[in-house]
Design a protein around this motif. Structure first.
Motif, mmCIF file in Angstrom:
data_model
loop_
_atom_site.group_PDB
_atom_site.id
_atom_site.type_symbol
_atom_site.label_atom_id
_atom_site.label_comp_id
_atom_site.label_asym_id
_atom_site.label_seq_id
_atom_site.Cartn_x
_atom_site.Cartn_y
_atom_site.Cartn_z
ATOM 1 N N LYS A 152 55.057 117.577 88.106
ATOM 2 C CA LYS A 152 54.472 117.023 89.289
ATOM 3 C C LYS A 152 53.304 117.779 89.915
ATOM 4 O O LYS A 152 52.243 117.093 89.426
ATOM 5 N N VAL A 153 53.512 119.190 89.971
ATOM 6 C CA VAL A 153 52.788 120.328 90.221
ATOM 7 C C VAL A 153 51.269 119.906 89.349
ATOM 8 O O VAL A 153 50.485 120.522 89.090
ATOM 9 N N ASN A 154 52.476 120.215 88.261
ATOM 10 C CA ASN A 154 50.687 120.340 86.651
ATOM 11 C C ASN A 154 50.366 119.358 86.234
ATOM 12 O O ASN A 154 49.087 119.956 86.130
ATOM 13 N N VAL A 155 51.004 118.173 87.274
ATOM 14 C CA VAL A 155 50.324 117.329 87.003
ATOM 15 C C VAL A 155 48.814 117.125 87.881
ATOM 16 O O VAL A 155 47.684 116.878 87.016
ATOM 17 N N ALA A 156 49.023 117.189 88.565
ATOM 18 C CA ALA A 156 48.145 117.687 89.859
ATOM 19 C C ALA A 156 46.951 118.461 89.963
ATOM 20 O O ALA A 156 45.750 118.624 89.816
ATOM 21 N N THR A 157 47.423 119.922 89.677
ATOM 22 C CA THR A 157 46.615 120.793 88.635
ATOM 23 C C THR A 157 45.579 120.209 87.955
ATOM 24 O O THR A 157 44.875 121.163 87.794
ATOM 25 N N ALA A 158 46.257 119.590 86.930
ATOM 26 C CA ALA A 158 45.452 119.605 85.612
ATOM 27 C C ALA A 158 43.829 118.560 86.035
ATOM 28 O O ALA A 158 43.569 118.555 86.123
ATOM 29 N N LEU A 159 44.596 117.386 87.008
ATOM 30 C CA LEU A 159 43.990 116.435 87.359
ATOM 31 C C LEU A 159 42.814 117.000 88.338
ATOM 32 O O LEU A 159 41.022 116.801 88.381
ATOM 33 N N PRO A 261 53.866 125.934 87.948
ATOM 34 C CA PRO A 261 52.952 126.274 87.926
ATOM 35 C C PRO A 261 52.717 127.461 89.339
ATOM 36 O O PRO A 261 53.148 127.044 90.475
ATOM 37 N N GLU A 262 52.021 128.774 88.746
ATOM 38 C CA GLU A 262 52.501 129.867 89.948
ATOM 39 C C GLU A 262 50.905 129.718 90.576
ATOM 40 O O GLU A 262 50.705 130.139 91.643
ATOM 41 N N ASP A 263 49.902 128.885 90.111
ATOM 42 C CA ASP A 263 48.589 128.834 90.619
ATOM 43 C C ASP A 263 47.586 127.705 90.869
ATOM 44 O O ASP A 263 47.301 127.366 90.406
ATOM 45 N N PRO A 264 48.468 126.483 91.387
ATOM 46 C CA PRO A 264 47.797 125.337 91.597
ATOM 47 C C PRO A 264 46.472 125.446 92.176
ATOM 48 O O PRO A 264 45.873 126.056 93.754
ATOM 49 N N LYS A 265 45.489 124.793 91.841
ATOM 50 C CA LYS A 265 43.951 124.725 92.417
ATOM 51 C C LYS A 265 43.529 122.942 92.842
ATOM 52 O O LYS A 265 42.793 123.164 93.179
ATOM 53 N N THR A 266 44.875 122.470 93.389
ATOM 54 C CA THR A 266 44.522 121.275 93.920
ATOM 55 C C THR A 266 43.758 121.687 94.700
ATOM 56 O O THR A 266 43.380 122.337 95.909
ATOM 57 N N MET A 267 42.436 120.303 95.574
ATOM 58 C CA MET A 267 41.536 120.774 96.518
ATOM 59 C C MET A 267 42.846 121.046 97.463
ATOM 60 O O MET A 267 42.857 120.268 98.935
#
Length: 267
Positions: A152-159, A261-267
């Motif tokens: 789920k975190v990976n999905v949010a990060t990709a978007l 993931p180690e480094d999520p970039k979500t706003m």
């Protein structure tokens, strides 16, 4: 749970975890007022216009007075990039795919409204309350899909990464700042014409052929939405395929989950 004392002071202030002082007169400033002033300057002049001195002038104090609230311009940027983010859209019963499409578009639009965000050298993983609210809502929308938390975190990060990248393209192809190398590009068609002139067919055979065929003539969606929707659908199709794969593996009793993931970039 982490000890609040280990958090940077600016984060403690952003989360309202700084002990209130009971001595002396009530301060005339707070972090929110300073951050709002910095955002106002950034919106008007770009990030280059933001300095401790310019923000102090905006709120009517000496620059040294700001250091009680933010220790440096880097700390000020942390507060700015969180405070400038609007509240995320609420799911309101939307299916996960519809909600994430709305969520991604809203992130892209927020960046285009405050394009100085594209000038932040390193947009750190979310630590502020507003940006983390966006991440929370994205994860919540995926409840019931069978995806693991790391997925789920990976999905949010990709978007979120896609929203930021598309905003950068729209801003650049739409003209960007007058002093940049994109000033001569007023749209996707201009960009295609420029590439057709620059590219050597021997070195870039596929790209050169695409540009010379006029592939960018119909790509004004970079500005009016078409290309954004195309790319977003590709990403969401991939998420949908992953959800289906998780459903099948769950039925088969197999766990092939991804790692967090180690480094999520979500706003």
């Amino acid at each position: 749970m982490a000890d609040d004392r280990t958090l940077p002071p600016v984060l403690r202030r952003m989360w309202g975890r700084e002990p209130a002082s009971r001595r002396g007169p009530r301060p005339r400033l707070d972090l929110a007022a300073i951050t709002d002033a910095a955002i106002e300057i950034a919106d008007a002049e770009g990030l280059a216009g933001v300095s401790m001195a310019s923000v102090a002038g905006q709120v009517g104090v000496a620059a040294t007075a700001l250091y009680r609230y933010v220790g440096s311009k880097d700390e000020l940027l942390i507060a700015m990039t969180d405070a400038v983010v609007p509240d995320p859209p609420e799911p309101d019963g939307l299916p996960w795919r519809d909600y994430l499409a709305l969520w991604c578009r809203a992130q892209r639009d927020a960046v285009l409204e405050h394009t100085w965000l594209l000038s932040v050298d390193r947009l750190a993983p979310p630590l502020g309350p507003r940006r983390l609210l966006w991440l929370d809502r994205a994860l919540a929308s995926l409840d019931g899909t069978g995806l693991h938390d790391g997925e789920k975190v990976n999905v949010a990060t990709a978007l979120a990464g896609y929203a930021l990248t598309d905003a950068a393209i729209v801003h650049g192809v739409g003209g960007g700042d007058a002093h940049t190398e994109t000033a001569a590009i007023s749209g996707a068609a201009d960009y295609g014409d420029m590439l057709a002139e620059l590219l050597d067919p021997a070195t870039y055979p596929a790209l050169s052929a695409a540009m010379r065929s006029g592939a960018m003539q119909g790509a004004e969606g970079w500005v009016d939405d078409g290309d954004f929707v195309f790319g977003l659908d590709l990403l969401l199709d991939g998420v949908e395929a992953l959800v289906e794969r998780r459903r099948r593996t769950a039925q088969a009793g197999v766990d092939d989950s991804l790692t967090v993931p180690e480094d999520p970039k979500t706003m």
